[in-house]
Design a protein around this motif. Structure first.
Motif, PDB file in Angstrom:
ATOM      1  N   UNK A 174      59.608  50.090  88.318  1.00 48.12           N
ATOM      2  CA  UNK A 174      60.986  49.853  87.439  1.00 48.12           C
ATOM      3  C   UNK A 174      60.761  48.360  87.202  1.00 48.12           C
ATOM      4  N   UNK A 175      60.863  47.854  85.894  1.00 44.58           N
ATOM      5  CA  UNK A 175      60.764  46.701  85.300  1.00 44.58           C
ATOM      6  C   UNK A 175      62.177  46.170  85.295  1.00 44.58           C
ATOM      7  N   UNK A 176      63.353  46.923  84.731  1.00 46.48           N
ATOM      8  CA  UNK A 176      64.517  46.331  84.597  1.00 46.48           C
ATOM      9  C   UNK A 176      65.386  47.612  84.472  1.00 46.48           C
ATOM     10  N   UNK A 177      66.838  47.344  84.663  1.00 45.04           N
ATOM     11  CA  UNK A 177      67.739  48.400  84.261  1.00 45.04           C
ATOM     12  C   UNK A 177      68.439  48.180  82.930  1.00 45.04           C
ATOM     13  N   UNK A 178      68.353  49.145  82.142  1.00 42.78           N
ATOM     14  CA  UNK A 178      69.110  49.004  80.906  1.00 42.78           C
ATOM     15  C   UNK A 178      70.217  49.871  80.807  1.00 42.78           C
ATOM     16  N   UNK A 179      71.128  49.861  79.631  1.00 45.65           N
ATOM     17  CA  UNK A 179      72.248  50.929  79.480  1.00 45.65           C
ATOM     18  C   UNK A 179      71.613  52.366  79.594  1.00 45.65           C
ATOM     19  N   UNK A 180      70.411  52.688  79.141  1.00 46.27           N
ATOM     20  CA  UNK A 180      69.981  53.893  79.134  1.00 46.27           C
ATOM     21  C   UNK A 180      69.459  54.353  80.346  1.00 46.27           C
ATOM     22  N   UNK A 181      69.356  53.341  81.292  1.00 49.03           N
ATOM     23  CA  UNK A 181      68.684  53.741  82.606  1.00 49.03           C
ATOM     24  C   UNK A 181      67.532  52.921  83.138  1.00 49.03           C
ATOM     25  N   UNK A 182      66.952  53.091  84.227  1.00 52.92           N
ATOM     26  CA  UNK A 182      65.842  52.333  84.736  1.00 52.92           C
ATOM     27  C   UNK A 182      64.420  52.313  83.456  1.00 52.92           C
ATOM     28  N   UNK A 183      64.017  51.246  83.287  1.00 46.45           N
ATOM     29  CA  UNK A 183      62.825  51.037  82.220  1.00 46.45           C
ATOM     30  C   UNK A 183      61.789  50.712  83.098  1.00 46.45           C
ATOM     31  N   UNK A 184      60.631  51.463  83.042  1.00 48.30           N
ATOM     32  CA  UNK A 184      59.446  51.311  83.902  1.00 48.30           C
ATOM     33  C   UNK A 184      58.410  50.526  83.104  1.00 48.30           C
ATOM     34  N   UNK A 185      57.473  49.916  83.645  1.00 43.04           N
ATOM     35  CA  UNK A 185      56.259  49.299  83.135  1.00 43.04           C
ATOM     36  C   UNK A 185      55.865  50.085  81.833  1.00 43.04           C
ATOM     37  N   UNK A 186      55.678  51.383  82.099  1.00 40.17           N
ATOM     38  CA  UNK A 186      55.071  52.503  81.201  1.00 40.17           C
ATOM     39  C   UNK A 186      56.018  52.542  80.033  1.00 40.17           C
ATOM     40  N   UNK A 187      57.242  52.562  80.212  1.00 38.32           N
ATOM     41  CA  UNK A 187      58.169  52.639  78.959  1.00 38.32           C
ATOM     42  C   UNK A 187      58.146  51.385  78.139  1.00 38.32           C
ATOM     43  N   UNK A 188      57.917  50.304  78.500  1.00 38.02           N
ATOM     44  CA  UNK A 188      57.854  49.114  77.642  1.00 38.02           C
ATOM     45  C   UNK A 188      56.484  49.201  76.918  1.00 38.02           C
ATOM     46  N   UNK A 189      55.441  49.786  77.516  1.00 37.04           N
ATOM     47  CA  UNK A 189      54.158  49.699  76.755  1.00 37.04           C
ATOM     48  C   UNK A 189      54.165  50.822  75.756  1.00 37.04           C
ATOM     49  N   UNK A 190      54.591  52.072  76.024  1.00 40.08           N
ATOM     50  CA  UNK A 190      54.454  53.509  75.263  1.00 40.08           C
ATOM     51  C   UNK A 190      55.796  53.774  74.876  1.00 40.08           C
ATOM     52  N   UNK A 191      57.116  53.100  75.015  1.00 38.77           N
ATOM     53  CA  UNK A 191      58.211  53.499  74.538  1.00 38.77           C
ATOM     54  C   UNK A 191      59.252  54.223  75.452  1.00 38.77           C
ATOM     55  N   UNK A 192      60.167  54.291  75.581  1.00 35.52           N
ATOM     56  CA  UNK A 192      60.980  54.740  76.515  1.00 35.52           C
ATOM     57  C   UNK A 192      60.832  56.322  76.692  1.00 35.52           C
ATOM     58  N   UNK A 193      60.174  56.692  77.526  1.00 35.74           N
ATOM     59  CA  UNK A 193      59.975  58.178  77.916  1.00 35.74           C
ATOM     60  C   UNK A 193      60.811  59.100  77.741  1.00 35.74           C
ATOM     61  N   UNK A 194      62.174  58.887  78.307  1.00 38.93           N
ATOM     62  CA  UNK A 194      63.153  59.746  78.375  1.00 38.93           C
ATOM     63  C   UNK A 194      63.791  60.005  77.046  1.00 38.93           C
ATOM     64  N   UNK A 195      63.882  58.910  76.307  1.00 39.38           N
ATOM     65  CA  UNK A 195      64.350  59.073  74.976  1.00 39.38           C
ATOM     66  C   UNK A 195      63.477  60.205  74.089  1.00 39.38           C
ATOM     67  N   UNK A 196      61.835  59.770  74.347  1.00 36.87           N
ATOM     68  CA  UNK A 196      60.943  60.655  73.574  1.00 36.87           C
ATOM     69  C   UNK A 196      61.330  62.109  74.063  1.00 36.87           C
ATOM     70  N   UNK A 197      61.089  62.144  75.435  1.00 37.89           N
ATOM     71  CA  UNK A 197      61.460  63.646  75.886  1.00 37.89           C
ATOM     72  C   UNK A 197      62.875  64.473  75.504  1.00 37.89           C
ATOM     73  N   UNK A 198      63.603  63.598  75.558  1.00 35.62           N
ATOM     74  CA  UNK A 198      65.196  64.252  75.016  1.00 35.62           C
ATOM     75  C   UNK A 198      65.042  64.534  73.610  1.00 35.62           C
TER      76      UNK A 198
END
Length: 193
Positions: free
Chosen positions: A111-135
């Motif tokens: 986890x890189x940081x906490x956002x209003x959307x939830x925890x943001x991982x290193x992977x999310x920053x590189x590839x996009x917010x994974x949960x947003x894409x999945x949902x």
């Protein structure tokens, strides 16, 4: 009244920067379901009437295009800008991300940081917010291009912007790019040197 085009600003509850206070805000998005003012893919901005906006604001949208498509989007920004217009771009800062990951010995799933959307991982920053894409099931939300201060400045210059200011903060590269050198009033408004 000055006009700003908010590219990819599909959520009107998200606050725009204070320097756009009092401006007419025009929302552009590819999804008609979010009821934007203009339904258009940013790659097609050159099909809109020319020189109709004083500014273009693009926050966390440019990275969703493949690298070879980014110049087309940026030239579209130039197309819709008035001669004295500027763009304000915010994208994830992969240079800062790399520095932090190496300095802290992080892994891609940390986890890189906490956002209003939830925890943001290193992977999310590189590839996009994974949960947003999945949902959403919408792969457009995936990041397809990465930027550093240097790479964004070079791309803006190659696309024809006359004066470029690039900074960074909070894992973002922040750029102001102008069709023509800005006057002192605009520099003061944007707090530029």
């Amino acid at each position: 009244m000055k006009r700003v085009l908010n590219v990819g600003g599909n959520d009107r509850s998200i606050t725009m920067p204070a320097h756009f206070e009092g401006w007419e805000k025009v929302w552009l998005d590819i999804d008609p379901a979010v009821k934007p003012d203009l339904v258009c893919d940013a790659r097609e901005l050159a099909t809109l009437p020319a020189a109709q906006f004083d500014a273009v604001y693009c926050s966390h949208n440019l990275e969703h295009y493949h690298r070879h498509e980014v110049p087309k989007v940026l030239r579209g920004f130039l197309h819709v800008l008035k001669p004295e217009g500027f763009i304000h771009v915010r994208v994830p800062d992969l240079g800062e991300l790399m520095r932090v990951v190496v300095d802290k010995g992080m892994d891609i799933d940390d986890v890189l940081y906490q956002s209003p959307a939830g925890p943001i991982t290193v992977r999310d920053t590189i590839y996009g917010y994974g949960l947003e894409i999945e949902r959403s099931g919408n792969d457009f939300f995936a990041h397809k291009t990465g930027f550093t201060r240097k790479s964004l400045a070079a791309m803006l210059a190659q696309c024809g912007f006359a004066q470029i200011y690039v900074g960074q903060g909070s894992f973002e590269v922040i750029a102001f790019a102008f069709r023509a050198p800005p006057d002192s009033e605009t520099r003061a408004l944007l707090r530029l040197p």
